[in-house]
Design a protein around this motif. Sequence first.
Motif: not given
Length: 470
Positions: A104, A108, A131, A141, A181, A183, A305-307
């Motif tokens: 990743d 990115y 993701i 992302l 990455l 958040s 984002t990742t979350n």
Amino acid sequence: MMNKFILKITKLLFLSVIITTVFACDDDDNRIIEGTNSIVNYMEREPRFSLFHELVVRTELDAVLDGNSGTYTILAPNNNAVETYLAENSFGSIQEIPEDLAFDLVYYHLLETINTQESFTTGYLRTLSEIPVTDTTTTNLSLLVNTANNEVRFNGDTEFVNANIEVDNGMMHEINKMMALPSLETFMQADSNLTPFYNEALANNTDFQGYLSSEDYHTILVPSADNFTNFWSNNSFTSAEAEQFFNYYVQDSLNITSRVNQGYINTKASVNLDNEEKTLPIYLNTQVGLLLNNTSSITVQDIVTTNGVIHSLDEVITLPTLADFMYADLELTTFVEAISRDDMTTENYLERLNNTNSTNSPFTIFAPTNQAFEDVLLELFPEQNASLEDIETLDLVSILNLHIAENLNLELDDYTSSTVNTLGGTIEIDTTIPSVTDVNDREALILQQNAIQTLNGVFYKIDTVLLPQL
């Protein structure tokens, strides 16, 4: 882990397919002349990229990034940048980075189209890192670009060391940081359009930091900096009110705009009624762009984002009243037309439904849909093409009053009575179907099991207009 592996293979195959190999042939012997200045070739020749090249090779993406044709832009961190990343994340070497993360990280730093230093503009770009949204779908992302002061910055703190390095399969830029990455907090801190809201949310909401750092997906709505700053400076909230205000901008799950439907979405905000916390939803209208509560539009969507995901808004949204949702809901436009008709001003329907401090609240509203009003006009005026204006004032008041109950926040699951006392009289309720029935034994189906909650009460949509004694 298996889903992640499948996604990685799928991405690898996809990129392999889109690379077009260009052959230079002479007319005599059709000799193939291979390119020697691909992204991979350049990193192999330049020792300052040896660590990032090692990361590319480890993920087996060197084959994808080789070749003499392509339209990639790669933001390539030099060795100093990679070494800093390794130290900050307690990795002793490239080989210690987990395989999924390594994969990743390379993606990115990779964009699908050619971008020169001069062509970057302030805003968000989609990287090739992805993701999962569902078991079978993914989304990309985001990368924040800021070009203020004639400088290009990525995610707030990453800059060019050397730009516009032309390679056979695209464009390369040397950067001074290997970017982690992102958040939710990455962009809330780095984007000046988001930071005023972010700072006040952290100061006034005890849960907000948890939403931003959680590994579970959250969707965050953020009003633009100018509108939020003006609103916040001209309003004062108690600590409890501020807590719920900021909760209203947070949703569980990853609600990217391509997957949301028109209607109500639960937020993290609640109102305390009958000593219980009741969740407050927000209404999304997809027919006029992406309009929330008939007040604010999503202007920058899908900052991924990742979350979770962030959507930037053009206006501030306050906690909803019944009147707010009546105006926002596209299925209730005729009901709003009825309660706001000029000859209804003495009844103060809209004022009552907007009042959060009334001694008569909470209210329960049984709101007939637009189709329900069309049907009742045919029922009442079978011989003419009637409109709402054909209903006499006193008759309309009697009809509307049957749909409004005071001092009641009705929840079907725990309501034990078989009747509801409305402003217009008693109606029967069957919470199992569920439905309500007027004095003429005309049954109106309740179209959703769960109440749509607001600050000053709840409402249910019904498929039939209730009528007084015929």
